[in-house]
Enzyme design. Structure first.
Site, mmCIF file in Angstrom:
data_model
loop_
_atom_site.group_PDB
_atom_site.id
_atom_site.type_symbol
_atom_site.label_atom_id
_atom_site.label_comp_id
_atom_site.label_asym_id
_atom_site.label_seq_id
_atom_site.Cartn_x
_atom_site.Cartn_y
_atom_site.Cartn_z
ATOM 1 N N TYR A 135 0.857 -1.199 0.000
ATOM 2 C CA TYR A 135 0.000 0.000 0.000
ATOM 3 C C TYR A 135 0.877 1.227 0.000
ATOM 4 O O TYR A 135 2.072 1.158 0.290
ATOM 5 C CB TYR A 135 -0.926 0.015 1.228
ATOM 6 C CG TYR A 135 -0.247 0.434 2.508
ATOM 7 C CD1 TYR A 135 0.367 -0.512 3.318
ATOM 8 C CD2 TYR A 135 -0.203 1.766 2.901
ATOM 9 C CE1 TYR A 135 0.989 -0.148 4.500
ATOM 10 C CE2 TYR A 135 0.421 2.144 4.081
ATOM 11 C CZ TYR A 135 1.019 1.185 4.877
ATOM 12 O OH TYR A 135 1.643 1.550 6.041
ATOM 13 N N CYS A 136 0.253 2.391 -0.332
ATOM 14 C CA CYS A 136 0.986 3.647 -0.198
ATOM 15 C C CYS A 136 0.063 4.768 0.237
ATOM 16 O O CYS A 136 -0.535 4.660 1.303
ATOM 17 C CB CYS A 136 1.824 3.978 -1.418
ATOM 18 S SG CYS A 136 0.982 3.955 -3.005
ATOM 19 N N ARG A 137 -0.076 5.825 -0.577
ATOM 20 C CA ARG A 137 -0.729 7.025 -0.034
ATOM 21 C C ARG A 137 -2.229 7.050 -0.237
ATOM 22 O O ARG A 137 -2.954 7.695 0.523
ATOM 23 C CB ARG A 137 -0.118 8.277 -0.661
ATOM 24 C CG ARG A 137 1.349 8.415 -0.346
ATOM 25 C CD ARG A 137 1.924 9.697 -0.914
ATOM 26 N NE ARG A 137 3.357 9.749 -0.682
ATOM 27 C CZ ARG A 137 4.274 9.880 -1.641
ATOM 28 N NH1 ARG A 137 3.897 9.983 -2.901
ATOM 29 N NH2 ARG A 137 5.558 9.914 -1.341
ATOM 30 N N CYS A 153 -2.087 6.454 -5.833
ATOM 31 C CA CYS A 153 -0.653 6.553 -5.584
ATOM 32 C C CYS A 153 0.030 5.458 -6.394
ATOM 33 O O CYS A 153 -0.313 4.280 -6.306
ATOM 34 C CB CYS A 153 -0.386 6.374 -4.095
ATOM 35 S SG CYS A 153 1.340 6.306 -3.668
#
Lengths: 219, 219
Positions: A176-178, A182
Site C-alpha cells: 500500500y501507499c498514499r 498513488c
DNA sequence: CATACGATCAACAGATCTATTGATTGATGA
DNA sequence: TCATCAATCAATAGATCTGTTGATCGTATG
C-alpha cells in the site's frame, strides 16, 4: 436585489470547489493526509517552489480543507478533518464513474500494472489475523515513520530492488501507499510479481485506513 | 518527465472541482436536481442569460456532473447520477463544519427563520404513516408537477398568503422545497408560524428524498 | 545582537474564467 | 420553403488564477 442568502452560501461552497480545482492542490491534500507537514517538506514532495506551495496552502486553508499550527519555526499543515477525505473520495468517485478520460488513464496505466482486484480493508484485516500476509509500506521512510498500518514493514519503492531478500519468502504480500491513485504500490506489485512473489495491492492508502478507525502505529 | 499518471488523473478530478467552483453552477445543479430541464427554463430559474446558461451547462457536462438529451427542439439536462448529489452533500458538509463564513450565514439568516430542529426523512416517513402530518411543497407549480414527495400538497410560496385556508386546520405541517439551503421552505415555515400554524421544515429537499429511495409522485 | 532558516508577502506577466454580444445551427411547423 | 424558437458558437473585455521573483517577517540559535 442583494444576493440571496442561498447564493451567498453557494459562493462559499464554490470557494471549496475552486480549492479542489487544481491538480497540484489535490496532490498536496494527498500528501498532507499522510500526516502533518511543513511547507518546505511539502514543496519537496510535490516539486513546487516554497512560495508557490505556501500560497496554495493558504488557499486550501481559506477553503476550510486544511488547518495549520506553528511549531518552532515550522508551520505544520494538516487536514481539517475526516470529512475532507470523504469529500475527496466523493470527487474521485464521480470522476471514475462519469469521465471517460479518467477511465482511460485507469485502464491504460493502472490496470496494466495490476490486473487483479485490489484487496479491501476488510479482507486485509481478516487475513492479517491469520498471520499469513506481509503488509508492505512502499512510501518513503519519513512518511512511514510518521504513521503506518499496524504491523506493516517499510521498504520504500526506491530500495525494493535491493531489499527483495527481506520479503521473498513471504507467502503473500499486500502493498500500500498514499491513496487509491498513488503509483508506488502499483509499481511495487508489478516489480514483485516479476520476481514470482505473490503480491497484491491494498485498494486505498493509509489515510483511508486511519479514517476507517483501523489500527495504525508511529515510529 | 511527462506528468505522472496520478497528476493526469488529478487534472481530471480538478476539472470537476472547478465545475463546482462557481455559485451559479451550484445553483443550476440544485435546479437540475429537481428534474430534467431545458436551457431556457434553467436560465429563467437562475436569472442568467440563455447563452451564459448554455456555457455553464457545457462546463458541468464536461466535468461529468450532468448529462443531456435532445427532445424536439429542447435539450434537456439532468444530473449524471446520484453520486453527484452525494458529492454536493459532502461539499456542503465540509463548508458547514469548517467555514466560519458559512456558519454565520446559517445563523444570521436561516436559523432566524426556523429555530426548531428540522424534520429528518425518517421522522417524516414515520409521521405520515399516522396520517397526522400535512406535507407541503412550496416550490413553483412546474417543479411540483415534474415530481414531488408522495402525498404532498403544492402551494407555491407566492400563493401561500392567499391560500392559507387550505391548510390552517392541519394539526402539523412539514414544508420542503429544493434542498437544504432552499429559502422557500424557511420563508414558508416562518409565515405559517406567524399565523399560529404548527409548522416545521424538512431537513433536505426533493432530490435527497428521491435519492434515498423514498416514494415520489409526478403530475 | 547578529545570523540562519522557514514561511509569508507583494508585485508581476501569462493563462484561464466569466458574462455579454451578435451570428449560426437544428428542429419544428406554417 | 420560410419563419420561428431553442440552443450553441465565436469573439471580446474584464476579472481571477497561477507561478516566479525578490523582499520581509518570525523564531531559534550561535
Amino acid at each position: 436585489m442583494s444576493t440571496s442568502p442561498k447564493l451567498k452560501l453557494y459562493e462559499e461552497f464554490a470557494l471549496i470547489g475552486r480549492a479542489l480545482g487544481n491538480a497540484h492542490r489535490l496532490d498536496m491534500l494527498e500528501h498532507i493526509a499522510q500526516g502533518e507537514k511543513g511547507v518546505d517538506a511539502l514543496a519537496a514532495k510535490t516539486g513546487l517552489s516554497t512560495a508557490n506551495t505556501s500560497q496554495h496552502l493558504q488557499q486550501l486553508k481559506r477553503a476550510g480543507l486544511v488547518d495549520s499550527r506553528r511549531e518552532g519555526k515550522f508551520v505544520l499543515y494538516r487536514l481539517a478533518d475526516d470529512n475532507v477525505l470523504a469529500l475527496m473520495a466523493a470527487l474521485f468517485g464521480v470522476g471514475e464513474r462519469n469521465l471517460a478520460s479518467v477511465s482511460k488513464v485507469l485502464r491504460d496505466y493502472f490496470q496494466a500494472r495490476d490486473s487483479m482486484e485490489p484487496v479491501t480493508h476488510e479482507e486485509l484485516l481478516a487475513r492479517t489475523r491469520d498471520g499469513l500476509v506481509t503488509v508492505l509500506d512502499v512510501r518513503p521512510a519519513d512518511e512511514y515513520a510518521a504513521e503506518h498500518l499496524a504491523g506493516a514493514v517499510n521498504i520504500p519503492l526506491d530500495e525494493l530492488e535491493n531489499r527483495l531478500s527481506e520479503i521473498e519468502d513471504a507467502p503473500e504480500v499486500v502493498a500500500y501507499c498514499r491513496g487509491p491513485y498513488c503509483v508506488l504500490s502499483f509499481e511495487a506489485v508489478s516489480a514483485l510479481r516479476k520476481r514470482g512473489i505473490n503480491a497484491r495491492r491494498l485498494k486505498s492508502g493509509l489515510p483511508e485506513w486511519r479514517a476507517a478507525g483501523l489500527p495504525v502505529e508511529t515510529g
